[in-house]
Design a protein around this motif. Structure first.
Motif, PDB file in Angstrom:
ATOM      1  N   GLY A 186       0.743 100.560  55.272  1.00 30.51           N
ATOM      2  CA  GLY A 186      -0.085  99.470  55.770  1.00 30.51           C
ATOM      3  C   GLY A 186      -0.528  99.787  57.183  1.00 30.51           C
ATOM      4  O   GLY A 186      -1.446 100.578  57.396  1.00 30.51           O
ATOM      5  N   TYR A 187       0.130  99.141  58.180  1.00 34.57           N
ATOM      6  CA  TYR A 187      -0.116  99.535  59.563  1.00 34.57           C
ATOM      7  C   TYR A 187       0.307 101.000  59.722  1.00 34.57           C
ATOM      8  O   TYR A 187       1.238 101.475  59.061  1.00 34.57           O
ATOM      9  CB  TYR A 187       0.676  98.643  60.516  1.00 34.57           C
ATOM     10  N   ASP A 188      -0.392 101.707  60.616  1.00 30.63           N
ATOM     11  CA  ASP A 188      -0.164 103.148  60.731  1.00 30.63           C
ATOM     12  C   ASP A 188       1.314 103.483  60.880  1.00 30.63           C
ATOM     13  O   ASP A 188       2.031 102.871  61.686  1.00 30.63           O
ATOM     14  CB  ASP A 188      -0.941 103.703  61.927  1.00 30.63           C
ATOM     15  N   ARG A 189       1.751 104.475  60.081  1.00 25.46           N
ATOM     16  CA  ARG A 189       3.099 105.045  60.069  1.00 25.46           C
ATOM     17  C   ARG A 189       4.147 104.143  59.410  1.00 25.46           C
ATOM     18  O   ARG A 189       5.303 104.524  59.302  1.00 25.46           O
ATOM     19  CB  ARG A 189       3.569 105.426  61.485  1.00 25.46           C
ATOM     20  N   TRP A 190       3.793 102.936  58.972  1.00 27.22           N
ATOM     21  CA  TRP A 190       4.750 102.032  58.331  1.00 27.22           C
ATOM     22  C   TRP A 190       4.353 101.828  56.868  1.00 27.22           C
ATOM     23  O   TRP A 190       3.192 101.585  56.555  1.00 27.22           O
ATOM     24  CB  TRP A 190       4.792 100.680  59.045  1.00 27.22           C
ATOM     25  N   LYS A 191       5.341 101.898  55.981  1.00 29.12           N
ATOM     26  CA  LYS A 191       5.092 101.715  54.557  1.00 29.12           C
ATOM     27  C   LYS A 191       6.184 100.836  53.953  1.00 29.12           C
ATOM     28  O   LYS A 191       7.264 100.652  54.536  1.00 29.12           O
ATOM     29  CB  LYS A 191       5.056 103.061  53.834  1.00 29.12           C
ATOM     30  N   GLY A 192       5.891 100.277  52.772  1.00 26.57           N
ATOM     31  CA  GLY A 192       6.904  99.519  52.060  1.00 26.57           C
ATOM     32  C   GLY A 192       7.995 100.441  51.542  1.00 26.57           C
ATOM     33  O   GLY A 192       7.731 101.586  51.179  1.00 26.57           O
ATOM     34  N   ASP A 193       9.251  99.943  51.531  1.00 34.18           N
ATOM     35  CA  ASP A 193      10.321 100.767  50.968  1.00 34.18           C
ATOM     36  C   ASP A 193      10.175 100.797  49.448  1.00 34.18           C
ATOM     37  O   ASP A 193       9.163 100.357  48.896  1.00 34.18           O
ATOM     38  CB  ASP A 193      11.694 100.260  51.412  1.00 34.18           C
ATOM     39  N   ALA A 194      11.170 101.306  48.754  1.00 34.54           N
ATOM     40  CA  ALA A 194      11.046 101.484  47.306  1.00 34.54           C
ATOM     41  C   ALA A 194      10.701 100.188  46.590  1.00 34.54           C
ATOM     42  O   ALA A 194       9.978 100.183  45.583  1.00 34.54           O
ATOM     43  CB  ALA A 194      12.343 102.070  46.750  1.00 34.54           C
ATOM     44  N   SER A 195      11.197  99.053  47.109  1.00 31.69           N
ATOM     45  CA  SER A 195      10.942  97.753  46.472  1.00 31.69           C
ATOM     46  C   SER A 195       9.821  96.983  47.145  1.00 31.69           C
ATOM     47  O   SER A 195       9.496  95.866  46.729  1.00 31.69           O
ATOM     48  CB  SER A 195      12.224  96.909  46.492  1.00 31.69           C
ATOM     49  N   GLY A 196       9.230  97.546  48.202  1.00 31.73           N
ATOM     50  CA  GLY A 196       8.134  96.888  48.891  1.00 31.73           C
ATOM     51  C   GLY A 196       8.615  95.918  49.953  1.00 31.73           C
ATOM     52  O   GLY A 196       9.814  95.673  50.125  1.00 31.73           O
ATOM     53  N   GLY A 197       7.669  95.374  50.701  1.00 29.62           N
ATOM     54  CA  GLY A 197       7.984  94.420  51.753  1.00 29.62           C
ATOM     55  C   GLY A 197       6.753  93.628  52.122  1.00 29.62           C
ATOM     56  O   GLY A 197       5.621  93.993  51.770  1.00 29.62           O
ATOM     57  N   THR A 198       6.968  92.518  52.843  1.00 31.68           N
ATOM     58  CA  THR A 198       5.869  91.662  53.280  1.00 31.68           C
ATOM     59  C   THR A 198       5.888  91.595  54.798  1.00 31.68           C
ATOM     60  O   THR A 198       6.883  91.163  55.396  1.00 31.68           O
ATOM     61  CB  THR A 198       6.003  90.244  52.690  1.00 31.68           C
ATOM     62  N   ILE A 199       4.782  92.011  55.422  1.00 32.61           N
ATOM     63  CA  ILE A 199       4.759  92.131  56.873  1.00 32.61           C
ATOM     64  C   ILE A 199       3.372  91.797  57.397  1.00 32.61           C
ATOM     65  O   ILE A 199       2.359  91.972  56.703  1.00 32.61           O
ATOM     66  CB  ILE A 199       5.181  93.559  57.304  1.00 32.61           C
ATOM     67  N   LEU A 200       3.313  91.295  58.656  1.00 31.90           N
ATOM     68  CA  LEU A 200       2.046  90.887  59.258  1.00 31.90           C
ATOM     69  C   LEU A 200       2.164  90.997  60.770  1.00 31.90           C
ATOM     70  O   LEU A 200       3.194  90.632  61.348  1.00 31.90           O
ATOM     71  CB  LEU A 200       1.713  89.440  58.871  1.00 31.90           C
ATOM     72  N   ARG A 201       1.111  91.498  61.410  1.00 30.79           N
ATOM     73  CA  ARG A 201       1.011  91.411  62.869  1.00 30.79           C
ATOM     74  C   ARG A 201       0.109  90.229  63.168  1.00 30.79           C
ATOM     75  O   ARG A 201      -1.089  90.251  62.884  1.00 30.79           O
ATOM     76  CB  ARG A 201       0.437  92.696  63.469  1.00 30.79           C
TER      77      ARG A 201
END
Length: 494
Positions: free
Chosen positions: A252-267
């Motif tokens: 998503g945001y540069d250099r950050w990705k969801g782990d194996a099960s995914g995640g929910t994130i927002l700036r």
């Protein structure tokens, strides 16, 4: 006095009989000593069939046969026999089998000049040069002086170049005390600039390195204050991620990705990061050599516990404190990852850091341009932030380039903003300027009216700095200029 002072040529004595004998002896000596050239200075025994006038400089040790007892002398073959002459201080001799000129000094014979010509502008090559100090085969230039000066010439500038053969070799400067090395600065078997120091016990350690790709300087021997996490506040967003759910392994945001099960994130609009659920991960290319302890830090944590996992070790950092820290043990010099999760509900924070050493501290903020350059090493795109990487149904934000067709193939060389980590994976995205979208295929505007969709696309000459895009169109004419339209992205993520 029966001989001359310098060359010991025999005088003709008054009323001497057979004056021609003495005169001829002097001529033979002059013939040997004028413009002296020897065949070799390492031949210890006379050759079996020497030619008249041939000369050798007999080695100081090991002389045999007729050369025995004449070490250091000139052996000249004249009139069927060897004549031995003793060189004097300052005599200069050319050694044919080595192609060097040597001169007899206080410390014995020394190489003077090899090659053609000599001195300024003559094109000569000095094999060794000692200025008030002894040169050698390994230290070909030696200067004994309290001061040295290298100054400019015609163009008013002066640069010193230290060249090496390849990356595995060394190009450096060494500082010594009593001819014992204490510090070294330069390229020492790597592409990065390094400053090394030597302990009293003789062990060498890196004190400072400068990364050739980013220009970032790292103080190695002190606590590592540079952040190993890139885009630690998630402000850089080349993929135009809108916040929300990230599938496993998706960036998503540069250099950050969801782990194996995914995640929910927002700036959010206040510039704070909201991790609502699941986990996000940042791969770390290499943990710094020389450090087996890393300190993770988070600034402005609120809302709940932040769970941090580094190389299989997990710890929880409590909220509602200006900074929270946790120390992790890692294997130096290997790759790894940092995982963030919110086990007890959504959390917010300002930024995170990962530094080497055992002290609890946050890394200093980097300049946004440097942070962006670090991100581009892993991912870049033709689109600006705010424009989503996708096939467009409208003519928006697409890359354009003039090219010339060869047959029905149009090619364009595209350079990345900066050198990438490895040759990346290139993806294409289509615009739409009047034709129906063909997913992932660019369009061409040329001498014919309107736009044409590409039949196929391919990458050639892919490197860490650029690639050539070959686009096959149905009606391109060889030699005509065209405008290619479309978008691309390049990923070198870990």
């Amino acid at each position: 006095m029966e001989t001359t002072h310098t060359l010991s040529l025999p005088y003709i004595i008054a009323a001497q009989a057979q004056k021609h004998v003495t005169h001829n002896e002097a001529l033979r000596m002059l013939d040997a000593l004028t413009q002296i050239a020897v065949a070799s200075r390492i031949v210890a025994s006379p050759p079996t069939t020497p030619a008249g006038g041939e000369c050798w400089l007999v080695p100081d040790t090991g002389a045999a046969g007729e050369f025995a007892g004449h070490g250091g002398e000139l052996a000249v073959f004249q009139d069927g026999a060897f004549t031995f002459l003793t060189p004097k201080l300052g005599w200069s001799v050319y050694v044919a089998d080595e192609g060097v000129q040597i001169v007899l000094g206080l410390n014995g014979w020394q190489d003077l000049v090899s090659g053609s010509g000599s001195g300024n502008g003559g094109g000569g090559v000095t094999g060794q040069l000692g200025l008030n100090a002894a040169a050698s085969t390994t230290t070909r230039l030696a200067v004994g002086s309290d001061n040295s000066l290298f100054t400019h010439d015609v163009d008013g500038s002066h640069r010193m170049a230290i060249n090496r053969e390849d990356t595995a070799s060394t190009a450096s400067m060494i500082w010594q005390t009593g001819f014992q090395a204490d510090a070294e600065l330069g390229l020492t078997g790597l592409d990065d600039m390094a400053l090394k120091v030597r302990s009293s016990g003789g062990d060498w350690a890196n004190a400072l390195t400068v990364d050739r790709e980013t220009g970032l300087a790292t103080i190695v021997a002190a606590p590592h204050t540079d952040n190993m996490l890139i885009n630690s506040d998630m402000r850089i967003n080349q993929r135009s991620f809108g916040g929300g759910a990230l599938a496993g392994g998706t960036f998503g945001y540069d250099r950050w990705k969801g782990d194996a099960s995914g995640g929910t994130i927002l700036r959010n609009g206040a510039g704070r990061v909201e991790l609502a659920s699941g986990s996000v991960v940042q791969p770390v290319e290499t943990f710094p050599a020389g450090f087996d302890s890393l300190v993770f830090g988070v600034a402005g944590l609120t809302g709940g516990v932040l769970r941090v996992t580094v190389e299989g070790t997990t710890t929880d950092i409590q909220p509602d404190q200006p900074f929270g820290f946790s120390t992790f043990s890692v294997t130096p010099g290997v790759s790894g990852s940092v995982e963030l999760s919110a086990p007890s509900g959504a959390v917010l924070f300002d930024r995170v850091s990962l530094v080497a050493g055992g002290q609890s501290r946050m890394a200093c903020d980097r300049h946004p341009d440097i942070e962006f350059a670090l991100c581009v090493r892993y991912f870049c795109t033709s689109l600006g932030e705010g424009q989503v990487l996708q096939d467009y149904s409208g003519s928006i934000g697409y890359h354009m380039g003039i090219c010339y067709a060869g047959g029905n193939i149009a090619s364009q060389r595209i350079s990345f903003p900066r050198r990438m980590r490895v040759p990346p994976t290139v993806s294409y995205y289509a615009p739409n300027s009047g034709n129906p979208i063909q997913s992932g295929k660019w369009q061409l505007l040329g001498p014919q009216a309107g736009y044409a969709n590409a039949n196929s696309m391919g990458v050639a000459e892919l490197t860490q700095t650029a690639f050539v895009l070959n686009v096959v169109f149905p009606s391109a004419s060889s030699g005509d200029a065209y405008l290619m339209c479309g978008n691309w992205s390049a990923s070198a993520e870990l």
